[in-house]
Design an enzyme around this catalytic site. Structure first.
Site, PDB file in Angstrom:
ATOM      1  N   GLY A  28     -32.485 -18.661  71.751  1.00 14.08           N
ATOM      2  CA  GLY A  28     -31.135 -18.584  71.550  1.00 14.08           C
ATOM      3  C   GLY A  28     -30.898 -18.220  69.877  1.00 14.08           C
ATOM      4  O   GLY A  28     -31.733 -18.555  69.123  1.00 14.08           O
ATOM      5  N   ASP A  29     -29.488 -17.719  69.795  1.00 10.41           N
ATOM      6  CA  ASP A  29     -29.682 -17.038  68.494  1.00 10.41           C
ATOM      7  C   ASP A  29     -29.870 -17.827  67.030  1.00 10.41           C
ATOM      8  O   ASP A  29     -30.765 -17.231  66.299  1.00 10.41           O
ATOM      9  CB  ASP A  29     -28.486 -16.057  68.406  1.00 10.41           C
ATOM     10  CG  ASP A  29     -27.109 -17.301  68.304  1.00 10.41           C
ATOM     11  OD1 ASP A  29     -27.267 -18.237  68.767  1.00 10.41           O
ATOM     12  OD2 ASP A  29     -26.182 -16.761  67.683  1.00 10.41           O
ATOM     13  N   ARG A 101     -25.276 -20.596  81.927  1.00  2.31           N
ATOM     14  CA  ARG A 101     -25.045 -21.627  80.718  1.00  2.31           C
ATOM     15  C   ARG A 101     -23.435 -22.122  80.617  1.00  2.31           C
ATOM     16  O   ARG A 101     -22.939 -22.718  79.747  1.00  2.31           O
ATOM     17  CB  ARG A 101     -25.123 -20.841  79.391  1.00  2.31           C
ATOM     18  CG  ARG A 101     -24.131 -19.625  79.209  1.00  2.31           C
ATOM     19  CD  ARG A 101     -24.587 -18.710  77.823  1.00  2.31           C
ATOM     20  NE  ARG A 101     -25.107 -19.152  76.709  1.00  2.31           N
ATOM     21  CZ  ARG A 101     -25.100 -18.430  75.426  1.00  2.31           C
ATOM     22  NH1 ARG A 101     -24.898 -16.909  75.944  1.00  2.31           N
ATOM     23  NH2 ARG A 101     -25.479 -18.893  74.376  1.00  2.31           N
ATOM     24  N   ARG A 165     -20.208 -11.182  70.980  1.00  5.36           N
ATOM     25  CA  ARG A 165     -20.435 -11.336  72.283  1.00  5.36           C
ATOM     26  C   ARG A 165     -19.135 -11.503  73.262  1.00  5.36           C
ATOM     27  O   ARG A 165     -18.963 -12.503  73.792  1.00  5.36           O
ATOM     28  CB  ARG A 165     -21.359 -12.528  72.780  1.00  5.36           C
ATOM     29  CG  ARG A 165     -22.743 -12.354  72.028  1.00  5.36           C
ATOM     30  CD  ARG A 165     -23.674 -11.199  72.474  1.00  5.36           C
ATOM     31  NE  ARG A 165     -25.013 -11.242  71.891  1.00  5.36           N
ATOM     32  CZ  ARG A 165     -25.352 -10.860  70.462  1.00  5.36           C
ATOM     33  NH1 ARG A 165     -24.243 -10.314  69.678  1.00  5.36           N
ATOM     34  NH2 ARG A 165     -26.513 -10.952  70.049  1.00  5.36           N
ATOM     35  N   LYS A 223     -25.770  -5.782  58.231  1.00  4.14           N
ATOM     36  CA  LYS A 223     -27.054  -5.190  59.049  1.00  4.14           C
ATOM     37  C   LYS A 223     -26.717  -3.702  59.859  1.00  4.14           C
ATOM     38  O   LYS A 223     -25.589  -3.784  60.066  1.00  4.14           O
ATOM     39  CB  LYS A 223     -27.698  -6.049  59.913  1.00  4.14           C
ATOM     40  CG  LYS A 223     -28.237  -7.198  59.412  1.00  4.14           C
ATOM     41  CD  LYS A 223     -28.414  -8.422  60.449  1.00  4.14           C
ATOM     42  CE  LYS A 223     -27.211  -9.290  60.388  1.00  4.14           C
ATOM     43  NZ  LYS A 223     -27.447 -10.405  61.297  1.00  4.14           N
ATOM     44  N   ASP A 256     -31.620 -11.843  64.215  1.00  5.94           N
ATOM     45  CA  ASP A 256     -31.822 -13.358  64.317  1.00  5.94           C
ATOM     46  C   ASP A 256     -33.016 -13.694  63.090  1.00  5.94           C
ATOM     47  O   ASP A 256     -32.915 -14.447  62.370  1.00  5.94           O
ATOM     48  CB  ASP A 256     -32.133 -14.131  65.628  1.00  5.94           C
ATOM     49  CG  ASP A 256     -31.024 -13.942  66.560  1.00  5.94           C
ATOM     50  OD1 ASP A 256     -29.975 -13.533  66.330  1.00  5.94           O
ATOM     51  OD2 ASP A 256     -31.354 -14.067  67.773  1.00  5.94           O
TER      52      ASP A 256
END
Ligand code: ADP
Length: 307
Positions: A28-29, A101, A165, A223, A256
């Site tokens: 998970g991130d 989830r 997301r 990034k 991550d």
């Protein structure tokens, strides 16, 4: 410096070479970032804040976190809930993900505002992401941002990866509004240009950097996959070249792991360009391996400064 990462860790089912056989792991991130960070700077106290259930898989997850060197004392246990799950499907080498989830315990991680505030009080640097926000209901999001704002006023540093997301949000406008509210309580913003360009219409990485600077972040690192990383810290701007790679196997957790390099640098007072170089080296290693958690080698660890 004590670090707290906040978010959701899920059970992961990854296909193995044997047909219809899966290997279970946890990822998970924000957890991935904590996992890399624990290896980069084992001397730095590191806690994870989330909520899990009271069942066997939840205990196994907590055990795996502790084994990785992450403190789980602040984790909330929610009776009658469990952890989220995702399954990886491989199709001609392309990975796709299916998630269960919606009812995970982690969705309730901000329900106890006092517990969240207490966890932040015990830390110096607090890290969460746009995914952490996305899984919460509006009250949970408000609680998380409120507690983070107070922690920042009290001298804590807040680091945030927007990790956009759209499928986790009701609408793209709900996502972009919440992301910028989180940016406004953050000292350190770690966006990825491609996603930011898609959802905020940034023309170039400099535009992304300026938008987060206007929101109030003092340190911003943009990034951009294989392209140059752009940064700004305390008004000084610069860029760091990303070492080219002969092959990329799987880009899962590139961002991550990169963030772990930046947080490790903050924990050790390393100059930002050096932290970015370490982050690129680590992320470059991670994209050449399979899965979110790629074991890291000694030469990488040796290049990481210790507190
Ligand atoms: P995210 O996973 O958040 O979308 P990026 O794709 O921008 O993040 O990648 C994060 C970092 O991973 C980059 O800054 C770079 O250091 C490294 N990286 C990702 N893709 C490549 C690549 N093709 N070649 C070299 N490094 C890469």
């Amino acid at each position: 410096m004590r670090i707290l990462a906040i978010g959701e860790c899920m059970a992961e089912m990854a296909p193995t070479d044997a047909p219809s056989t899966y290997q279970m792991g946890f990822a998970g991130d924000t957890f991935n970032t904590a996992w890399y960070l624990a290896q980069l700077t084992p001397e730095t106290p590191l806690s994870y804040f989330t909520a899990v259930g009271d069942d066997a898989i939840s205990s196994r997850m907590l055990g795996a976190m502790r084994e990785s060197g992450i403190n789980t004392q602040q984790v909330r246990i929610v009776p009658n809930r469990s952890v989220g799950l995702y399954l990886i499907t491989l199709n001609n080498g392309e990975r796709s993900f299916t998630y269960w989830r919606g009812q995970s315990a982690a969705r309730l991680l901000a329900q106890d505002k006092q517990a969240l505030a207490h966890a932040m009080m015990q830390s110096d640097l607090i890290y969460f992401s746009g995914i952490t926000l996305a899984i919460l209901n509006p009250e949970g999001r408000a609680a998380l941002l409120d507690v983070a704002r107070s922690a920042r006023r009290g001298g804590k540093r807040i680091a945030f990866d927007p990790n956009l997301r759209p499928h986790l949000w009701d609408s793209s406008s709900e996502m972009t509004e919440n992301i910028m509210q989180a940016a406004a309580v953050s000292d350190i913003a770690l966006p990825s240009f491609e996603d930011e360009a898609t959802w905020f219409s940034d023309k170039n990485p400099a535009a992304t950097l300026q938008r987060y600077a206007r929101a109030g972040a003092e340190t911003i690192v943009v990034k951009n996959g294989a392209e140059t990383v752009l940064y700004r810290t305390r008004g000084a701007e610069g860029s760091v070249h990303v070492p080219p790679l002969a092959s990329v196997v799987d880009t899962t957790a590139a961002g991550d792991s990169f963030n772990a390099g930046i947080l490790a640098g903050l924990a050790t007072d390393t100059p930002l360009p050096d932290s970015i170089a370490l982050a690129c080296k680590l992320a470059g290693h991670v994209v050449q391996g399979k899965g979110a958690l790629v074991p890291i080698n000694q030469s990488l660890l040796d290049s990481c400064p210790q507190p």
